[in-house]
Scaffold this motif. Sequence first.
Motif, PDB file in Angstrom:
ATOM      1  N   LEU A  69      54.893  53.543  35.381  1.00  0.00           N
ATOM      2  CA  LEU A  69      54.480  52.040  35.862  1.00  0.00           C
ATOM      3  C   LEU A  69      55.750  51.295  36.521  1.00  0.00           C
ATOM      4  CD1 LEU A  69      53.943  50.741  32.074  1.00  0.00           C
ATOM      5  CD2 LEU A  69      52.497  51.007  33.839  1.00  0.00           C
ATOM      6  N   SER A  70      56.982  52.066  36.715  1.00  0.00           N
ATOM      7  CA  SER A  70      57.920  51.646  37.818  1.00  0.00           C
ATOM      8  C   SER A  70      57.645  51.772  39.002  1.00  0.00           C
ATOM      9  CB  SER A  70      59.266  52.414  37.213  1.00  0.00           C
ATOM     10  OG  SER A  70      60.022  51.946  38.219  1.00  0.00           O
ATOM     11  N   ASP A  71      56.951  53.290  39.189  1.00  0.00           N
ATOM     12  CA  ASP A  71      56.767  53.566  40.409  1.00  0.00           C
ATOM     13  C   ASP A  71      55.348  52.916  41.085  1.00  0.00           C
ATOM     14  OD1 ASP A  71      58.630  55.682  40.083  1.00  0.00           O
ATOM     15  OD2 ASP A  71      57.245  57.080  39.844  1.00  0.00           O
ATOM     16  N   ILE A  72      54.338  52.528  40.250  1.00  0.00           N
ATOM     17  CA  ILE A  72      53.409  52.045  40.902  1.00  0.00           C
ATOM     18  C   ILE A  72      53.324  50.605  41.080  1.00  0.00           C
ATOM     19  CG2 ILE A  72      52.570  51.269  38.476  1.00  0.00           C
ATOM     20  CD1 ILE A  72      50.143  52.616  41.322  1.00  0.00           C
ATOM     21  N   HIS A  73      54.307  49.879  40.205  1.00  0.00           N
ATOM     22  CA  HIS A  73      54.867  48.599  40.629  1.00  0.00           C
ATOM     23  C   HIS A  73      55.620  48.243  41.877  1.00  0.00           C
ATOM     24  CE1 HIS A  73      53.003  46.595  37.137  1.00  0.00           C
ATOM     25  NE2 HIS A  73      53.683  47.228  36.376  1.00  0.00           N
ATOM     26  N   ASP A  74      56.323  49.415  42.274  1.00  0.00           N
ATOM     27  CA  ASP A  74      57.107  49.433  43.342  1.00  0.00           C
ATOM     28  C   ASP A  74      56.324  49.383  44.701  1.00  0.00           C
ATOM     29  OD1 ASP A  74      59.471  48.982  42.122  1.00  0.00           O
ATOM     30  OD2 ASP A  74      60.154  51.261  41.953  1.00  0.00           O
ATOM     31  N   VAL A  75      55.226  50.479  44.413  1.00  0.00           N
ATOM     32  CA  VAL A  75      54.340  50.842  45.825  1.00  0.00           C
ATOM     33  C   VAL A  75      53.441  49.650  45.796  1.00  0.00           C
ATOM     34  CG1 VAL A  75      52.300  51.995  46.095  1.00  0.00           C
ATOM     35  CG2 VAL A  75      54.173  53.473  45.106  1.00  0.00           C
ATOM     36  N   LEU A  76      52.821  48.981  44.781  1.00  0.00           N
ATOM     37  CA  LEU A  76      52.001  47.830  44.946  1.00  0.00           C
ATOM     38  C   LEU A  76      52.462  46.703  45.564  1.00  0.00           C
ATOM     39  CD1 LEU A  76      49.712  47.983  41.742  1.00  0.00           C
ATOM     40  CD2 LEU A  76      49.158  48.742  43.808  1.00  0.00           C
ATOM     41  N   GLU A  77      53.864  46.580  45.090  1.00  0.00           N
ATOM     42  CA  GLU A  77      54.673  45.522  45.747  1.00  0.00           C
ATOM     43  C   GLU A  77      55.144  45.718  47.310  1.00  0.00           C
ATOM     44  OE1 GLU A  77      59.427  43.477  45.077  1.00  0.00           O
ATOM     45  OE2 GLU A  77      58.191  44.574  43.422  1.00  0.00           O
ATOM     46  N   ALA A  78      55.442  47.064  47.760  1.00  0.00           N
ATOM     47  CA  ALA A  78      55.618  47.411  49.023  1.00  0.00           C
ATOM     48  C   ALA A  78      54.265  47.247  49.789  1.00  0.00           C
ATOM     49  CB  ALA A  78      56.264  48.878  48.836  1.00  0.00           C
ATOM     50  N   GLN A  79      53.216  47.502  49.247  1.00  0.00           N
ATOM     51  CA  GLN A  79      51.828  47.393  49.854  1.00  0.00           C
ATOM     52  C   GLN A  79      51.431  45.953  49.859  1.00  0.00           C
ATOM     53  OE1 GLN A  79      50.524  49.767  51.482  1.00  0.00           O
ATOM     54  NE2 GLN A  79      51.884  51.436  50.905  1.00  0.00           N
ATOM     55  N   LYS A  80      52.057  44.907  49.121  1.00  0.00           N
ATOM     56  CA  LYS A  80      51.866  43.625  49.145  1.00  0.00           C
ATOM     57  C   LYS A  80      50.549  43.486  48.623  1.00  0.00           C
ATOM     58  CE  LYS A  80      54.741  41.813  52.742  1.00  0.00           C
ATOM     59  NZ  LYS A  80      55.737  42.976  52.869  1.00  0.00           N
ATOM     60  N   VAL A  81      50.163  44.167  47.564  1.00  0.00           N
ATOM     61  CA  VAL A  81      48.901  44.252  46.863  1.00  0.00           C
ATOM     62  C   VAL A  81      49.323  43.304  45.360  1.00  0.00           C
ATOM     63  CG1 VAL A  81      47.167  45.274  45.394  1.00  0.00           C
ATOM     64  CG2 VAL A  81      48.208  46.453  47.426  1.00  0.00           C
ATOM     65  N   GLU A  82      48.534  42.131  45.394  1.00  0.00           N
ATOM     66  CA  GLU A  82      48.389  41.074  44.119  1.00  0.00           C
ATOM     67  C   GLU A  82      46.864  41.292  43.577  1.00  0.00           C
ATOM     68  OE1 GLU A  82      50.162  37.570  45.433  1.00  0.00           O
ATOM     69  OE2 GLU A  82      52.088  38.380  46.361  1.00  0.00           O
ATOM     70  N   ILE A 235      59.655  69.897  48.005  1.00  0.00           N
ATOM     71  CA  ILE A 235      59.079  68.854  48.644  1.00  0.00           C
ATOM     72  C   ILE A 235      59.789  67.647  49.059  1.00  0.00           C
ATOM     73  CG2 ILE A 235      57.027  67.158  48.675  1.00  0.00           C
ATOM     74  CD1 ILE A 235      55.668  69.159  46.755  1.00  0.00           C
ATOM     75  N   GLY A 236      60.688  67.104  48.032  1.00  0.00           N
ATOM     76  CA  GLY A 236      61.377  66.335  48.709  1.00  0.00           C
ATOM     77  C   GLY A 236      62.550  66.431  49.578  1.00  0.00           C
ATOM     78  N   ILE A 237      63.195  67.653  49.570  1.00  0.00           N
ATOM     79  CA  ILE A 237      63.867  67.991  50.659  1.00  0.00           C
ATOM     80  C   ILE A 237      63.186  68.119  51.984  1.00  0.00           C
ATOM     81  CG2 ILE A 237      65.214  70.137  51.521  1.00  0.00           C
ATOM     82  CD1 ILE A 237      65.985  70.908  48.522  1.00  0.00           C
ATOM     83  N   SER A 238      61.917  68.504  51.926  1.00  0.00           N
ATOM     84  CA  SER A 238      61.207  68.488  53.146  1.00  0.00           C
ATOM     85  C   SER A 238      60.937  66.996  53.699  1.00  0.00           C
ATOM     86  CB  SER A 238      59.721  69.108  53.105  1.00  0.00           C
ATOM     87  OG  SER A 238      60.253  70.507  52.761  1.00  0.00           O
ATOM     88  N   VAL A 239      60.746  66.113  52.823  1.00  0.00           N
ATOM     89  CA  VAL A 239      60.505  64.845  53.156  1.00  0.00           C
ATOM     90  C   VAL A 239      61.712  63.877  53.521  1.00  0.00           C
ATOM     91  CG1 VAL A 239      59.725  62.471  52.241  1.00  0.00           C
ATOM     92  CG2 VAL A 239      58.450  64.664  51.626  1.00  0.00           C
ATOM     93  N   MET A 240      62.816  64.340  52.985  1.00  0.00           N
ATOM     94  CA  MET A 240      64.135  63.889  53.482  1.00  0.00           C
ATOM     95  C   MET A 240      64.412  64.397  55.084  1.00  0.00           C
ATOM     96  SD  MET A 240      65.391  61.671  51.576  1.00  0.00           S
ATOM     97  CE  MET A 240      67.150  61.714  51.741  1.00  0.00           C
ATOM     98  N   GLU A 241      64.293  65.710  55.141  1.00  0.00           N
ATOM     99  CA  GLU A 241      64.497  66.358  56.489  1.00  0.00           C
ATOM    100  C   GLU A 241      63.536  65.896  57.444  1.00  0.00           C
ATOM    101  OE1 GLU A 241      67.103  68.343  57.068  1.00  0.00           O
ATOM    102  OE2 GLU A 241      67.901  68.030  55.126  1.00  0.00           O
ATOM    103  N   ALA A 242      62.241  65.515  57.212  1.00  0.00           N
ATOM    104  CA  ALA A 242      61.308  65.110  58.244  1.00  0.00           C
ATOM    105  C   ALA A 242      61.288  63.807  58.316  1.00  0.00           C
ATOM    106  CB  ALA A 242      59.924  65.635  57.674  1.00  0.00           C
ATOM    107  N   GLN A 243      62.018  63.057  57.329  1.00  0.00           N
ATOM    108  CA  GLN A 243      62.034  61.448  57.431  1.00  0.00           C
ATOM    109  C   GLN A 243      60.749  60.950  57.006  1.00  0.00           C
ATOM    110  OE1 GLN A 243      65.074  59.694  57.627  1.00  0.00           O
ATOM    111  NE2 GLN A 243      65.911  61.963  57.557  1.00  0.00           N
ATOM    112  N   LEU A 244      59.770  61.355  56.504  1.00  0.00           N
ATOM    113  CA  LEU A 244      58.641  60.757  55.956  1.00  0.00           C
ATOM    114  C   LEU A 244      58.792  59.987  54.811  1.00  0.00           C
ATOM    115  CD1 LEU A 244      56.464  64.230  56.256  1.00  0.00           C
ATOM    116  CD2 LEU A 244      56.787  62.469  57.991  1.00  0.00           C
ATOM    117  N   THR A 245      57.886  58.753  55.202  1.00  0.00           N
ATOM    118  CA  THR A 245      57.885  57.844  53.864  1.00  0.00           C
ATOM    119  C   THR A 245      56.430  57.466  53.237  1.00  0.00           C
ATOM    120  OG1 THR A 245      57.395  56.010  55.685  1.00  0.00           O
ATOM    121  CG2 THR A 245      59.793  56.530  55.114  1.00  0.00           C
TER     122      THR A 245
END
Length: 302
Positions: A69-82, A235-245
């Motif tokens: 619930l914490s993750d999905i709310h953060d994502v929806l807020e970042a995507q400006k989905v209301e 996977i997290g290390i790869s994302v951090m190294e590649a600077q993917l968001t």
Amino acid sequence: MDYLLKVKICALVGLLCLTLLFGFIPARLKWFRDTSGTETHRVVLSLISCFAGGVFLAACLLDIIPDYLSDIHDVLEAQKVETSFPLPEFIIAAGFFTVLIVERIVLNCREAGGASEERAPLIHSNGHGHGHGQAASHDLESSGHHVHLDLHAHSSFRSFMLFLSLSFHSLFEGLAIGLQSTDSKVLEICIAILIHKSIIVFSLSVKLVQSALPPIWVAAYIGVFAMMSPIGIAIGISVMEAQLTSGALIQAVLEGLAAGTFVYITFMEILPHELNSPGRQLLKVLFILLGFSVMAGLTFVD
């Protein structure tokens, strides 16, 4: 190689080794696989199963669902989905009904083919819930105050779904470690996950053994489960190294489906199996509360 990366790699190796260690304790000890022992043996196994049920209940209500619930709310807020529609809860329900529908289809196909292993309902209509075959009943029942421990009630399909939902969550826990930017936060999260996962993998291994899976499959399940957090860290290390968001929304949706799967397994299989079998009901409830309290205490400490 910088210090932060070394810490993450050490966390990866530590999670893998400890998960394998605690997972193979029930899988390798004959005591957990013995279905024809004394009544005391069966009582202890039943209470261990109740403790595991409390662990899974706490993991469901205090860990998996809140994280999602914490993750999905953060994502929806970042995507400006209301929206006024309860989308996060709907995704959980989708995971629940996905497992329900798939399981009903599997059981229906088995019945059509004449198989009888998994025909019993999840929640029995009478106190004893016998009906899994005369041989099993004969082996597992004694005189008037017997303890019912029908291993076939833990079907292989349900065990697989439990393994799958826990594996998804484990993957995302590893991902959380891999995405951290400070070594202190990596160690803090890693220690918390190590404690949680050691208890959960032990409980998972008990459930897999009780489902009467062949030892090779139990070993495969535990091995794959142990690899999920390290894979998440990688996977997290790869994302951090590649600077993917990108990919946060997909991760959140998968977490929600996994949470729905876990809700189904916890409330429709694990707890009903023990609570609908006769004998020592108050003691069973006590061990469920004990398992829940251990996980709740660890969550509070975190």
